[in-house]
Structures are given as structure tokens and as C-alpha cells.
Design a protein around this motif. Structure first.
Motif, PDB file in Angstrom:
ATOM      1  N   ALA A 109       0.963  -1.086   0.017  1.00  0.00           N
ATOM      2  CA  ALA A 109      -0.122   0.133  -0.129  1.00  0.00           C
ATOM      3  C   ALA A 109       0.903   1.181   0.092  1.00  0.00           C
ATOM      4  CB  ALA A 109      -0.790  -0.129   1.267  1.00  0.00           C
ATOM      5  N   GLY A 110       0.398   2.287  -0.589  1.00  0.00           N
ATOM      6  CA  GLY A 110       0.898   3.738  -0.415  1.00  0.00           C
ATOM      7  C   GLY A 110      -0.405   4.590  -0.108  1.00  0.00           C
ATOM      8  N   ASP A 111       0.107   5.800   0.392  1.00  0.00           N
ATOM      9  CA  ASP A 111      -0.894   6.673   0.936  1.00  0.00           C
ATOM     10  C   ASP A 111      -0.407   7.870   1.308  1.00  0.00           C
ATOM     11  OD1 ASP A 111      -3.227   7.547   2.260  1.00  0.00           O
ATOM     12  OD2 ASP A 111      -2.897   6.688   4.234  1.00  0.00           O
ATOM     13  N   SER A 112      -1.046   8.781   0.540  1.00  0.00           N
ATOM     14  CA  SER A 112      -0.794  10.419   0.652  1.00  0.00           C
ATOM     15  C   SER A 112      -1.665  11.459   0.525  1.00  0.00           C
ATOM     16  CB  SER A 112       0.447  10.558  -0.613  1.00  0.00           C
ATOM     17  OG  SER A 112       0.953  11.942  -0.580  1.00  0.00           O
ATOM     18  N   ALA A 113      -1.398  12.678   0.833  1.00  0.00           N
ATOM     19  CA  ALA A 113      -2.510  13.745   0.917  1.00  0.00           C
ATOM     20  C   ALA A 113      -1.865  14.985   0.382  1.00  0.00           C
ATOM     21  CB  ALA A 113      -3.358  13.765   2.262  1.00  0.00           C
ATOM     22  N   ILE A 114      -2.659  15.682  -0.415  1.00  0.00           N
ATOM     23  CA  ILE A 114      -2.309  17.067  -0.578  1.00  0.00           C
ATOM     24  C   ILE A 114      -3.463  18.335  -0.393  1.00  0.00           C
ATOM     25  CG2 ILE A 114      -0.586  16.603  -2.315  1.00  0.00           C
ATOM     26  CD1 ILE A 114      -3.087  16.856  -4.246  1.00  0.00           C
ATOM     27  N   SER A 115      -2.998  19.530   0.020  1.00  0.00           N
ATOM     28  CA  SER A 115      -3.799  20.320   0.087  1.00  0.00           C
ATOM     29  C   SER A 115      -3.745  21.395  -0.763  1.00  0.00           C
ATOM     30  CB  SER A 115      -3.896  20.917   1.701  1.00  0.00           C
ATOM     31  OG  SER A 115      -4.640  20.197   2.337  1.00  0.00           O
ATOM     32  N   PHE A 116      -4.693  22.196  -1.102  1.00  0.00           N
ATOM     33  CA  PHE A 116      -4.235  23.122  -2.351  1.00  0.00           C
ATOM     34  C   PHE A 116      -5.504  24.367  -2.426  1.00  0.00           C
ATOM     35  CE2 PHE A 116      -5.896  19.471  -4.572  1.00  0.00           C
ATOM     36  CZ  PHE A 116      -7.014  19.952  -5.239  1.00  0.00           C
ATOM     37  N   THR A 117      -5.524  25.256  -2.989  1.00  0.00           N
ATOM     38  CA  THR A 117      -6.687  26.054  -3.144  1.00  0.00           C
ATOM     39  C   THR A 117      -6.960  26.091  -4.739  1.00  0.00           C
ATOM     40  OG1 THR A 117      -5.052  28.025  -3.670  1.00  0.00           O
ATOM     41  CG2 THR A 117      -6.033  27.629  -1.346  1.00  0.00           C
ATOM     42  N   VAL A 118      -8.412  26.619  -4.782  1.00  0.00           N
ATOM     43  CA  VAL A 118      -8.930  26.625  -6.296  1.00  0.00           C
ATOM     44  C   VAL A 118      -9.340  28.153  -6.624  1.00  0.00           C
ATOM     45  CG1 VAL A 118     -10.787  26.024  -7.805  1.00  0.00           C
ATOM     46  CG2 VAL A 118     -10.039  24.386  -6.025  1.00  0.00           C
ATOM     47  N   GLY A 119      -8.782  28.553  -7.719  1.00  0.00           N
ATOM     48  CA  GLY A 119      -8.991  29.824  -8.405  1.00  0.00           C
ATOM     49  C   GLY A 119      -8.046  30.884  -7.511  1.00  0.00           C
ATOM     50  N   SER A 233     -13.379  27.218  11.049  1.00  0.00           N
ATOM     51  CA  SER A 233     -12.034  27.677  10.427  1.00  0.00           C
ATOM     52  C   SER A 233     -11.680  26.771   9.220  1.00  0.00           C
ATOM     53  CB  SER A 233     -11.197  28.144  11.363  1.00  0.00           C
ATOM     54  OG  SER A 233     -10.590  26.937  12.022  1.00  0.00           O
ATOM     55  N   ARG A 234     -10.856  27.025   8.370  1.00  0.00           N
ATOM     56  CA  ARG A 234     -10.397  26.188   7.617  1.00  0.00           C
ATOM     57  C   ARG A 234      -9.166  24.952   7.941  1.00  0.00           C
ATOM     58  NH1 ARG A 234     -10.805  29.066   1.690  1.00  0.00           N
ATOM     59  NH2 ARG A 234     -13.047  29.439   1.650  1.00  0.00           N
ATOM     60  N   ALA A 235      -8.944  23.979   7.323  1.00  0.00           N
ATOM     61  CA  ALA A 235      -8.113  22.914   7.517  1.00  0.00           C
ATOM     62  C   ALA A 235      -7.338  22.646   6.579  1.00  0.00           C
ATOM     63  CB  ALA A 235      -9.020  21.793   8.463  1.00  0.00           C
ATOM     64  N   ALA A 236      -5.851  22.111   6.826  1.00  0.00           N
ATOM     65  CA  ALA A 236      -5.207  21.690   5.676  1.00  0.00           C
ATOM     66  C   ALA A 236      -4.686  20.072   6.342  1.00  0.00           C
ATOM     67  CB  ALA A 236      -3.992  22.531   5.386  1.00  0.00           C
ATOM     68  N   HIS A 237      -4.484  19.272   5.479  1.00  0.00           N
ATOM     69  CA  HIS A 237      -3.996  18.070   5.388  1.00  0.00           C
ATOM     70  C   HIS A 237      -3.034  17.663   4.447  1.00  0.00           C
ATOM     71  CE1 HIS A 237      -5.189  13.436   5.499  1.00  0.00           C
ATOM     72  NE2 HIS A 237      -4.094  13.653   6.044  1.00  0.00           N
ATOM     73  N   VAL A 238      -1.934  17.111   4.795  1.00  0.00           N
ATOM     74  CA  VAL A 238      -0.793  16.678   4.034  1.00  0.00           C
ATOM     75  C   VAL A 238      -0.019  15.399   4.465  1.00  0.00           C
ATOM     76  CG1 VAL A 238      -0.272  18.847   2.975  1.00  0.00           C
ATOM     77  CG2 VAL A 238       0.948  18.190   5.106  1.00  0.00           C
ATOM     78  N   GLU A 239       0.428  14.618   3.630  1.00  0.00           N
ATOM     79  CA  GLU A 239       0.875  13.226   4.027  1.00  0.00           C
ATOM     80  C   GLU A 239       1.683  12.994   2.874  1.00  0.00           C
ATOM     81  OE1 GLU A 239      -1.210   8.948   5.022  1.00  0.00           O
ATOM     82  OE2 GLU A 239      -2.477  10.449   4.021  1.00  0.00           O
ATOM     83  N   HIS A 240       2.593  11.916   3.395  1.00  0.00           N
ATOM     84  CA  HIS A 240       3.796  11.409   2.577  1.00  0.00           C
ATOM     85  C   HIS A 240       3.959   9.716   3.367  1.00  0.00           C
ATOM     86  CE1 HIS A 240       4.809  13.278  -0.783  1.00  0.00           C
ATOM     87  NE2 HIS A 240       5.218  14.436  -0.204  1.00  0.00           N
ATOM     88  N   THR A 241       4.048   8.574   2.514  1.00  0.00           N
ATOM     89  CA  THR A 241       4.573   7.470   2.976  1.00  0.00           C
ATOM     90  C   THR A 241       6.179   7.353   3.116  1.00  0.00           C
ATOM     91  OG1 THR A 241       2.305   6.408   2.289  1.00  0.00           O
ATOM     92  CG2 THR A 241       4.544   5.030   2.506  1.00  0.00           C
ATOM     93  N   VAL A 242       6.685   7.035   3.834  1.00  0.00           N
ATOM     94  CA  VAL A 242       7.977   7.177   4.196  1.00  0.00           C
ATOM     95  C   VAL A 242       8.655   5.966   4.693  1.00  0.00           C
ATOM     96  CG1 VAL A 242       9.920   8.659   5.450  1.00  0.00           C
ATOM     97  CG2 VAL A 242       7.784   9.782   4.517  1.00  0.00           C
ATOM     98  N   ALA A 243       9.544   5.417   4.141  1.00  0.00           N
ATOM     99  CA  ALA A 243      10.355   4.323   4.752  1.00  0.00           C
ATOM    100  C   ALA A 243      11.677   4.898   5.478  1.00  0.00           C
ATOM    101  CB  ALA A 243      10.861   3.438   3.636  1.00  0.00           C
ATOM    102  N   VAL A 251      11.011   9.032   0.702  1.00  0.00           N
ATOM    103  CA  VAL A 251       9.915   9.391   0.648  1.00  0.00           C
ATOM    104  C   VAL A 251       9.229   8.559  -0.742  1.00  0.00           C
ATOM    105  CG1 VAL A 251       8.194  11.235  -0.102  1.00  0.00           C
ATOM    106  CG2 VAL A 251      10.132  11.642   1.447  1.00  0.00           C
ATOM    107  N   LEU A 252       8.424   7.556  -0.363  1.00  0.00           N
ATOM    108  CA  LEU A 252       7.784   6.531  -1.285  1.00  0.00           C
ATOM    109  C   LEU A 252       6.604   7.071  -2.351  1.00  0.00           C
ATOM    110  CD1 LEU A 252       7.588   3.200   0.800  1.00  0.00           C
ATOM    111  CD2 LEU A 252       9.777   4.396  -0.658  1.00  0.00           C
ATOM    112  N   THR A 253       6.050   8.437  -1.801  1.00  0.00           N
ATOM    113  CA  THR A 253       4.789   8.932  -2.657  1.00  0.00           C
ATOM    114  C   THR A 253       5.495  10.249  -3.067  1.00  0.00           C
ATOM    115  OG1 THR A 253       4.096   9.516  -0.382  1.00  0.00           O
ATOM    116  CG2 THR A 253       3.114   7.779  -1.436  1.00  0.00           C
ATOM    117  N   GLU A 254       6.680  10.740  -3.156  1.00  0.00           N
ATOM    118  CA  GLU A 254       7.176  11.563  -3.738  1.00  0.00           C
ATOM    119  C   GLU A 254       6.497  11.917  -5.066  1.00  0.00           C
ATOM    120  OE1 GLU A 254      11.590  13.733  -4.679  1.00  0.00           O
ATOM    121  OE2 GLU A 254      11.205  11.864  -4.513  1.00  0.00           O
TER     122      GLU A 254
END
Length: 256
Positions: A109-119, A233-243, A251-254
Motif C-alpha cells: 500500500a501507499g498513502d498520501s495527501a495534498i492540500s491546495f486552493t482553487v481559483g 475555520s479552514r483546515a489543511a491535511h498533507v501526507e507522505h508514505t516514508v520508509a 519518501v515513497l509517494t514523492e
């Protein structure tokens, strides 16, 4: 129980991680004003199909969930912290979006997350996301042989608190390998020098979650999955799978 991965297994996890990276890149590029969350989910599903990979999210049902998760991405918008269910909502100018995605390939398995804005981005959102990325980088930098889980947690929490942000208690990273969620847990705040020692072959999903309002409170939405900030209020979530390796964190999800 913590399973130590062989170098060959870590290479295999990298292949799964790159499916995740490609999907998140595709979703980020496609996310624009007027695009629906369901359309982003289908795009990520297309990446899985093309790679011959499966989704550890689709059909997942932990003990707290009233229903199996119905999608391959978690799509959390604005005051949603994590676990948002994609629906027909169409992105609007200024939205803050967090996308969490996993893939399973060849039994790993691999697992990762990004946060970004639109517009047009709000400056406060840019600062929030930048801080989340810095917290993730700090956590990864602490993921070295000889350190402990508490060193990762402390590194993440120090960056978040110094910027004045809240941290949802009880949620954080986790071990990962043949399953998406394995031991050990990886908190987003803690004391250095405490917890399980980090060893070559451990694989961790490191994932800071930040609440812009500065308080830690959150609540469960009626869907039984989405977590939202108590203060709106707003929230942010970021993630990488790391060995964890003798040569340093890998970083396996680079994303390239």
C-alpha cells in the motif's frame, strides 16, 4: 506488531507510492472552479485502473464508520479536516481542498495527501498550507534510525503550534505496508525521545492536520465520516508514505 520491511519490499512500496503520486498530481491539475468532487474521484479511479492497482479506501469500514467508504479519494473542502466523501459539490473560487488517496499494488500500500486552493487563493489559506507542508517536512526529517516516534510527533507539533494553528487530537499518521493502516500510530504532537525506536525497514504514513482557528476542536459530520472544525475555520491535511532506512528517510509517494 510492527513489521520491518526488506529493501525489496520497500522498492515494491515505492511502486505503489508512485501510483498514488500520479493520481494526486492528476487530481490537482484537474481541480478547477466548476469541477465536481465526484469527477475528481473518477479521475483518480482511472489512474488506479491504468496501473492495475486497487483502492484501500473504497469499501473500507473501520469500527467508527456507519457505512463502508464509497470512493477512492477523501475530498475535504474548507472546514472539513479529513475523511470527506466526494459528492456532486462543484468547486468554487477560493475553496481550500484536501485530497487523501491510497493505492495497493502487488500486495503493498501507499498513502498520501495534498492540500491546495482553487481559483484565487486567500493569503491565510496559503499560509496554512505552507505551514502544513513545513510540518510534514519536519516530521520526515526526524524519521531517521535512532530517533523515536515522539521525535516525529514533536517536530510536526512544534511547527504547527509556533504558527498558531490547532491540531485535531486523536488523529495522525500510522504504519503502512501490506495494509494501509498498521502499527505504530504516529501522533502529530508529542514529546521528543519518547515512543517506539525507529529502525531500518519501518514504513510510516506521516500526516499533519492543521486547524486555522488555533483550537483543536472538531466534530463528526452527519455522514459519519467527515471531520469538521468546531469553529468553522479552514483546515489543511498533507501526507507522505516514508520508509526509515540507514541512508535516511525515503519518501515513497514523492510527486515529480
Amino acid at each position: 506488531m510492527v513489521e520491518l520491511k526488506t529493501d525489496t519490499s520497500i522498492d515494491a512500496m515505492y511502486e505503489a507510492g508512485q501510483v498514488v503520486a500520479r493520481a494526486l498530481t492528476a487530481v490537482r491539475e484537474a481541480a478547477d472552479v466548476g469541477v465536481s468532487l465526484l469527477e475528481l474521484d473518477e479521475l483518480a479511479h482511472d489512474v488506479l485502473r491504468a496501473a492495475g492497482a486497487g483502492s484501500p479506501f473504497l469499501g473500507y469500514r473501520p469500527s467508527f464508520a456507519p457505512t463502508p467508504f464509497p470512493a477512492v479519494i477523501c475530498a475535504s473542502v474548507n472546514d472539513a479536516i479529513v475523511h470527506g466523501i466526494p459528492d456532486g459539490y462543484r468547486l468554487r473560487d477560493g475553496d481550500l481542498v484536501s485530497i487523501d488517496f491510497g493505492a495497493k499494488l502487488g500486495g503493498w500500500a501507499g498513502d498520501s495527501a495534498i492540500s491546495f486552493t482553487v481559483g484565487k487563493p486567500r493569503p491565510a489559506d496559503v499560509r496554512l498550507i505552507d505551514t502544513a507542508e513545513r510540518a510534514l517536512a519536519a516530521g520526515i526529517a526526524a524519521a531517521v534510525v535512532g530517533n523515536r516516534i515522539g521525535d516525529i510527533a514533536h517536530a510536526i507539533g512544534t511547527v504547527c503550534r509556533a504558527a498558531g494553528y490547532g491540531i485535531p487530537q486523536g488523529f495522525g499518521g500510522h504504519g503502512i505496508g501490506r495494509q494501509m493502516h498498521e502499527d505504530p500510530g504516529v501522533p502529530n504532537e508529542g514529546r521528543p525521545g519518547r515512543g517506539l525506536p525507529l529502525r531500518h525497514g519501518m514504513a510510516l504514513a506521516i500526516e499533519p492536520m492543521l486547524i486555522a482557528g488555533g483550537k483543536d476542536g472538531y466534530h463528526e459530520a452527519p455522514d459519519g465520516w467527515t471531520l469538521r472544525t468546531n469553529d468553522g475555520s479552514r483546515a489543511a491535511h498533507v501526507e507522505h508514505t516514508v520508509a526509515i532506512t540507514e541512508a535516511g528517510p525515503r519518501v515513497l509517494t514523492e510527486r515529480r
